[in-house]
Design an enzyme around this catalytic site. Structure first.
Site, PDB file in Angstrom:
ATOM      1  N   GLU A   1       0.794  -1.224   0.000  1.00 49.67           N
ATOM      2  CA  GLU A   1       0.000   0.000   0.000  1.00 49.67           C
ATOM      3  C   GLU A   1       0.832   1.282   0.000  1.00 49.67           C
ATOM      4  O   GLU A   1       0.618   2.183   0.820  1.00 49.67           O
ATOM      5  CB  GLU A   1      -0.995   0.000   1.161  1.00 49.67           C
ATOM      6  CG  GLU A   1      -1.944  -1.186   1.116  1.00 49.67           C
ATOM      7  CD  GLU A   1      -3.082  -1.129   2.118  1.00 49.67           C
ATOM      8  OE1 GLU A   1      -4.116  -1.753   1.861  1.00 49.67           O
ATOM      9  OE2 GLU A   1      -2.906  -0.458   3.173  1.00 49.67           O
TER      10      GLU A   1
ATOM     11  N   GLU B   1      -6.228  -7.372  -2.266  1.00 49.38           N
ATOM     12  CA  GLU B   1      -6.764  -7.308  -0.903  1.00 49.38           C
ATOM     13  C   GLU B   1      -8.191  -6.821  -1.003  1.00 49.38           C
ATOM     14  O   GLU B   1      -8.470  -5.859  -1.738  1.00 49.38           O
ATOM     15  CB  GLU B   1      -5.999  -6.311  -0.017  1.00 49.38           C
ATOM     16  CG  GLU B   1      -4.702  -6.776   0.565  1.00 49.38           C
ATOM     17  CD  GLU B   1      -4.214  -5.797   1.651  1.00 49.38           C
ATOM     18  OE1 GLU B   1      -5.066  -5.186   2.349  1.00 49.38           O
ATOM     19  OE2 GLU B   1      -2.993  -5.645   1.788  1.00 49.38           O
TER      20      GLU B   1
END
Length: 395
Positions: free
Chosen positions: A192, A309
């Protein structure tokens, strides 16, 4: 108790060929490769029993790909560091990661290994900034200090050295270097990555261009991914995930020549795309649009897309009143991936038993457990995801 004996299943064969990309899709030996998969970040820090438990469950669910951390930076942080100090690597601490790669290979499960973290968990970018610049952590703030990670030469050199150590290390269980092992499908630059201090996205784009080229040189037979969430970086967008707040321009990142496939994440509750934050907003339907828009854009870029995810937690105020509604949301999302040509998806988070035989704690509300124990409320969801994995594998 789980053991190191491979579980029976459709993929219980050590991979001998690497996953490739052709015509915006994955393939292995010329055959299409699509997958339902998962995340289990903690394998790099746990006992062989816990690694066996999680990977045996993944195999039983027919999950073909699992994403895990391959970093733990800095001593004195409450975890066994893989890199206790810059350029220092603890060979003994690498045992769980070596074993996880070995065990996954026995089961025919491919791995995505992530090399650092945007967030302070397990050190990550924050630890590098502390080591080299001794600046306070602002990972959850303006990220002015945090984003020096992307531009400071001393930090970039250290990250490169760590990446090279991992990618070229020889696994004590398999005898193979990591970049020789087709069990490892992907080396991923970061979990991320965000660059909030530069809304233009140029800072992060420059770092990804440099590091994707560097990692591809070290691992030419494996895939390189970024690990970003899919934020579009549109300056005038009113919706946070489409806007430029995080300094991420997904399409430009995904288009880079040494990035083999695009990734997106999906957490509408955490991103404020829910009925509590925005009355009338259904997090599931919002998420479906997020998936299908990215799939169309990835196809236009000529890159495979993985929803690497995604998660819903039970929260009635935000539009997910119970486990039944949560499972229905997951079904909608994985169907969107399957029906619209997605290369794969990896739910967050498969967990299993810990060393005393109990379940791994549900720290974030996204836990999925493959177990018929009456205390497991996610049994139905796990079966749904297993059925989806079989459907993806069959085309």
């Amino acid at each position: 108790r789980p053991s190191s004996t491979p579980a029976a299943g459709p993929f219980a064969r050590r991979p001998v060929s690497f996953v490739n990309v052709r015509d915006a899709a994955f393939e292995v030996d010329g055959a299409a490769f699509r997958f339902g998969g998962t995340n289990c970040y903690y394998l790099h820090q746990q006992s062989h029993y816990m690694i066996d438990a999680a990977l045996d469950d993944a195999a039983a669910m027919s999950l073909r790909v699992l994403r895990a951390w391959a970093f733990a930076d800095g001593a004195g942080n409450g975890f066994p560091p893989l890199q206790p100090r810059p350029y220092v690597y603890d060979e003994a601490a690498f045992d769980p990661l070596d074993y996880a790669v070995h065990k996954a290979g026995q089961l025919g499960i491919r791995l995505v290994l992530t090399l650092t973290n945007n967030w302070p968990d397990y050190g990550g970018m924050r630890q590098y900034v502390t080591w080299f610049l001794n600046l306070p952590d602002d990972s959850y703030g303006a990220m002015v200090n945090h984003d020096r990670f992307y531009t400071e030469k001393s930090i970039k050199d250290c990250y490169k050295a760590y990446a090279e150590f991992v990618i070229t290390r020889r696994n004590r269980y398999t005898g193979l270097r990591y970049n020789e092992d087709p069990t490892i499908m992907t080396f991923e630059l970061a979990n991320e990555p965000r660059g909030r201090s530069d809304k233009s996205g140029a800072k992060l784009l420059g770092w990804v261009a440099e590091m994707s080229r560097f990692v591809k040189r070290l691992a030419p037979r494996q895939l390189v991914a970024i690990g970003d969430e899919g934020f579009y970086g549109e300056p005038n967008a009113s919706d946070y995930p489409y806007g430029d707040y995080e300094g991420v321009r997904w399409k430009e990142l995904a288009a880079l020549p040494h990035v083999d496939y695009a990734t997106i994440h999906l957490y509408p509750e955490g991103w404020g795309e829910n009925s509590a934050a925005k009355p009338g907003t259904d997090p599931v339907s919002w998420g479906t649009t997020w998936i299908t828009r990215h799939l169309a854009d990835a196809a236009a870029l000529g890159k495979p897309l993985v929803l690497e995810e995604f998660g819903l937690s039970v929260n009635a105020a935000q539009g997910v009143p119970d486990e039944t509604a949560r499972a229905a949301g997951y079904q909608t999302w994985v169907d969107a991936v399957h029906d619209n040509g997605g290369a794969g998806d990896q739910f967050w988070l498969l967990t299993s038993r810990v060393d005393d035989g109990s379940f791994y704690p549900d720290y974030d509300g996204y836990r999925v457990v493959w177990d018929n124990d009456p205390s497991n409320p996610t049994s139905g969801l796990a079966k749904l995801l297993a059925a989806h994995a079989k459907a993806m594998a069959s085309g």
